[in-house]
Structure formats: structure tokens, C-alpha cells
Scaffold this motif. Structure first.
Motif, mmCIF file in Angstrom:
data_model
loop_
_atom_site.group_PDB
_atom_site.id
_atom_site.type_symbol
_atom_site.label_atom_id
_atom_site.label_comp_id
_atom_site.label_asym_id
_atom_site.label_seq_id
_atom_site.Cartn_x
_atom_site.Cartn_y
_atom_site.Cartn_z
ATOM 1 N N MET A 1 36.082 41.043 35.403
ATOM 2 C CA MET A 1 37.044 41.326 36.632
ATOM 3 C C MET A 1 37.185 42.675 36.854
ATOM 4 S SD MET A 1 38.485 39.661 38.765
ATOM 5 C CE MET A 1 38.854 40.425 40.484
ATOM 6 N N LEU A 2 37.456 43.322 35.660
ATOM 7 C CA LEU A 2 37.490 44.864 35.731
ATOM 8 C C LEU A 2 36.312 45.525 36.443
ATOM 9 C CD1 LEU A 2 38.854 46.064 32.258
ATOM 10 C CD2 LEU A 2 39.991 46.030 34.575
ATOM 11 N N GLY A 3 35.158 45.124 36.053
ATOM 12 C CA GLY A 3 33.901 45.481 36.701
ATOM 13 C C GLY A 3 33.852 45.506 38.316
ATOM 14 N N LEU A 4 34.188 44.195 38.812
ATOM 15 C CA LEU A 4 34.410 43.524 40.198
ATOM 16 C C LEU A 4 35.458 44.562 40.985
ATOM 17 C CD1 LEU A 4 34.059 39.819 39.901
ATOM 18 C CD2 LEU A 4 32.355 41.385 40.519
ATOM 19 N N LEU A 5 36.347 44.775 40.345
ATOM 20 C CA LEU A 5 37.692 45.830 40.680
ATOM 21 C C LEU A 5 37.203 47.157 41.226
ATOM 22 C CD1 LEU A 5 40.840 44.438 38.600
ATOM 23 C CD2 LEU A 5 40.265 43.829 41.025
ATOM 24 N N TRP A 6 36.334 47.467 40.219
ATOM 25 C CA TRP A 6 35.867 48.857 40.370
ATOM 26 C C TRP A 6 34.698 48.857 41.321
ATOM 27 C CZ3 TRP A 6 31.051 51.143 39.929
ATOM 28 C CH2 TRP A 6 31.087 52.793 39.907
ATOM 29 N N ALA A 7 33.975 47.921 41.303
ATOM 30 C CA ALA A 7 32.754 47.858 42.440
ATOM 31 C C ALA A 7 33.368 47.556 43.690
ATOM 32 C CB ALA A 7 31.909 46.727 41.947
ATOM 33 N N GLY B 1 43.211 36.846 34.870
ATOM 34 C CA GLY B 1 44.502 37.110 35.255
ATOM 35 C C GLY B 1 45.186 38.196 34.788
ATOM 36 N N ALA B 2 44.579 38.511 33.220
ATOM 37 C CA ALA B 2 45.414 39.808 32.832
ATOM 38 C C ALA B 2 45.070 41.019 33.277
ATOM 39 C CB ALA B 2 45.014 39.611 31.169
ATOM 40 N N THR B 3 43.953 41.029 34.231
ATOM 41 C CA THR B 3 43.687 42.362 34.790
ATOM 42 C C THR B 3 44.724 42.656 35.888
ATOM 43 O OG1 THR B 3 42.282 41.437 36.341
ATOM 44 C CG2 THR B 3 41.003 41.926 34.379
ATOM 45 N N LYS B 4 45.256 41.776 36.385
ATOM 46 C CA LYS B 4 46.323 41.914 37.483
ATOM 47 C C LYS B 4 47.411 42.501 36.726
ATOM 48 C CE LYS B 4 46.988 39.092 40.746
ATOM 49 N NZ LYS B 4 47.202 37.630 41.215
#
Length: 331
Positions: free
Chosen positions: A152-158, A288-291
């Protein structure tokens, strides 16, 4: 030995497989339904077909369950052990389904086997239980959480500069693929546990040698799992899809992809039976924890983890109690 008791055990095993299907249907599709990537009915049809296909893709986990957990005696006592193991697992499945808790059908079955074996003085292969059950039970949710978080961190950055509405729409389509992959992994993992138990019943009943899975067993289990999946598990779907955290399509995609990766790796590389439920639930928590950590409803998560911890001993107790009563009456 008379064929009728063996057929009865097979029927009960397929009933367990059916309950596994409707109990665990939510695992594959809850995130897609909650993000509105798929309608509930379309998601159930897709999950049933993917579960059917996944059940046909391997038998190595079945061999682990059939010969790696307990050494059942031959004859009637062995069949009684298998019956009580299945009964304990089904009872726990129904209890957790009623309360909407996504517990593990796989661990309920293994707990039932261990409990019935201890009650009957059969041999429990503790090294196998630790290596093939306990360690994967602990590690797979941790990996699912971490992989979901990192993906999810990777998707948020991409997609950090992309328009949110466009990203959401695109991931709704992508979730169709990730949900299918998750359902395929569920069929691959969970169907094999029932195959292993049926083969164990055939072996102790004297109708099969070795723990290779006959084709008719594979097909019967695959169909029972698919039928159970299609019947749905709405209570658990609500817990996974909404009560742990409110998911958007990118997070749903990340959770399903991470969980599917863990399922395939454990089935094909390590050949160990892990819990689909534990894996997808932990992946949902991870994304969820990435939020923010507070976005995860940790109270609900605590209830789920409590059900996880109780699954093996609870199913074992039910199986052991039934075995002790029936053994006294029958032998």
C-alpha cells in the motif's frame, strides 16, 4: 471394514467443506464488495468459480494434513477419531459464523484432529503440528500485515500525483483480478485440508493406501467448497469489509494481492496449511495502518485475534469430549 461408516465420514467431511465455503467466502470477496468493485452476487459467483478452480491445482497440503498431524489407528477407532475431529471443527465454524468472527476453518479442523487424537490415545505428531501449523499460524498473518502495509505504501507513492477519483475507478477494475486471485488461493489452500481428512478416513478404513489424493476426492471437495462459497457468509463479510477499517479500492486491491501472494507461496513452496482468514484479515489491517494506526478499529481486531487464539483449543475440546463419550459407548 464395512464401507458405510467410511461413506458417512466422507459425507461429514464434505459437509465441513461446505461450511468452510460459506464461512470463508467472505475472505475472498469482502474487500471487493465493501469497495463496490463487485456486487455481492457477482462476487459470490466469481469466488465460487475461482474456489472450484483453485481446489484442482494441488494436493501437497492435503498430504501434510493427512499424514503429518496425527497417526490415526486403523479400523473403527480411527474413523471415530476423524468423525470427532470434523464435528469439533464444524461446531466451531458455526459458532464463529453466528457471531460474525472470521476465525480459521483450517485451524478448527487441525484442532479437532489433535483433540480427538489425545482423547483416543492416538499419536499426535507434535513436531508436525509445530512446524506445519503453529509456526505458519504465527508467521503468515505477520507476513500478510507487513506485505499489505508495504504494498500500500508503494501504491500511495506511485499514484501520489494522480487524480483520486480516477485512481479509485481504476482500482475497482483491478480488484476484480485481485479478488479472483484471492479466491483461487482460498480454494488452493482450504480445499486441500478436507482432501487430506477424507484420504485419512479412506486409509484407516482400509480403502486406500498412501496419502495420494484420488481424483474423485479432489472433484467432490472442489464442488462442495464452491457450493458453500456461493451460499455466502454475509455476517463475516461485514466484519472484514467494514468493521475493521473502511476500505477504498486501492487498499482493497493491496490487501487481496498481499494475501494471495502469501497463500500461493505457502501452498507451493512450503506445502503448509495456513489460514486464509488470518492472512486476509492481517493484510486488511496492514493496508489500513498506512492511513493511520487509529484508522484500524483495534477493538474489532482484538476480538478477531481472540477467536484465532481460541480456535484450536476450542475445536480440540469439542472433539475430545465427543470422542471420549462415543468411545465409551462403542468400544
Amino acid at each position: 471394514m464395512d464401507l458405510l461408516p467410511v461413506l458417512a465420514i466422507i459425507a461429514i467431511a464434505l459437509a465441513f467443506d461446505y461450511t468452510n465455503g460459506f464461512h470463508d467466502a467472505a475472505n475472498a470477496i469482502a474487500t471487493s464488495v465493501s469497495t463496490r468493485a463487485l456486487t455481492p452476487r457477482a462476487a459470490l459467483i466469481m469466488a465460487a468459480v475461482a474456489n472450484l478452480a483453485g481446489a484442482l491445482l494441488g494436493t501437497e497440503v492435503a498430504k501434510t494434513v493427512g499424514e503429518g498431524i496425527v497417526a490415526a489407528p486403523s479400523g473403527g477407532e480411527g474413523l471415530l477419531l476423524v468423525f470427532c475431529a470434523l464435528f469439533g471443527a464444524i461446531v466451531w465454524n458455526l459458532i464463529t459464523w453466528y457471531f460474525g468472527l472470521p476465525s480459521s476453518s483450517s485451524h478448527a479442523l487441525i484442532g479437532g484432529l489433535v483433540g480427538a487424537a489425545l482423547s483416543s490415545d492416538a499419536v499426535v505428531k507434535w513436531a508436525g503440528v509445530v512446524d506445519k501449523v503453529v509456526i505458519p499460524m504465527v508467521v503468515s498473518p505477520i507476513v500478510g500485515f507487513g506485505l499489505g502495509y508495504l504494498l500500500m505504501l508503494g501504491l500511495l507513492w506511485a499514484f501520489r500525483r494522480a487524480h483520486p477519483a480516477r485512481v479509485s475507478r481504476g482500482f475497482r477494475y483491478a480488484q476484480t483480478v485481485s479478488a479472483a486471485a484471492m479466491a483461487l488461493g482460498h480454494g488452493l489452500q482450504d480445499a486441500q485440508k478436507t482432501m487430506g481428512v477424507i484420504v485419512l478416513a479412506l486409509v484407516v478404513g482400509g480403502y486406500h493406501t498412501g496419502f495420494d489424493v484420488p481424483l474423485w476426492v479432489i472433484l467432490a471437495v472442489a464442488l462442495a467448497l464452491a457450493a458453500g462459497t456461493y451460499s455466502g457468509g454475509w455476517r463475516i463479510m461485514r466484519t472484514l469489509g467494514r468493521r475493521i477499517i473502511h476500505l477504498d479500492p486501492p487498499r482493497g486491491f493491496a490487501a487481496e494481492t498481499a494475501a494471495a501472494a502469501v497463500l500461493y507461496t505457502t501452498a507451493y513452496v512450503f506445502k503448509v496449511p495456513i489460514s486464509t482468514t488470518h492472512t486476509i484479515t492481517a493484510s486488511v489491517m496492514g493496508v489500513g495502518a498506512t492511513k493511520r494506526l487509529s484508522a484500524v478499529r483495534w477493538g474489532v481486531a482484538t476480538n478477531i485475534v481472540t477467536a484465532w487464539v481460541l480456535t484450536i483449543p476450542a475445536a480440540a475440546l469439542v472433539a475430545a469430549a465427543l470422542e471420549s463419550v462415543l468411545h465409551a459407548l462403542m468400544f
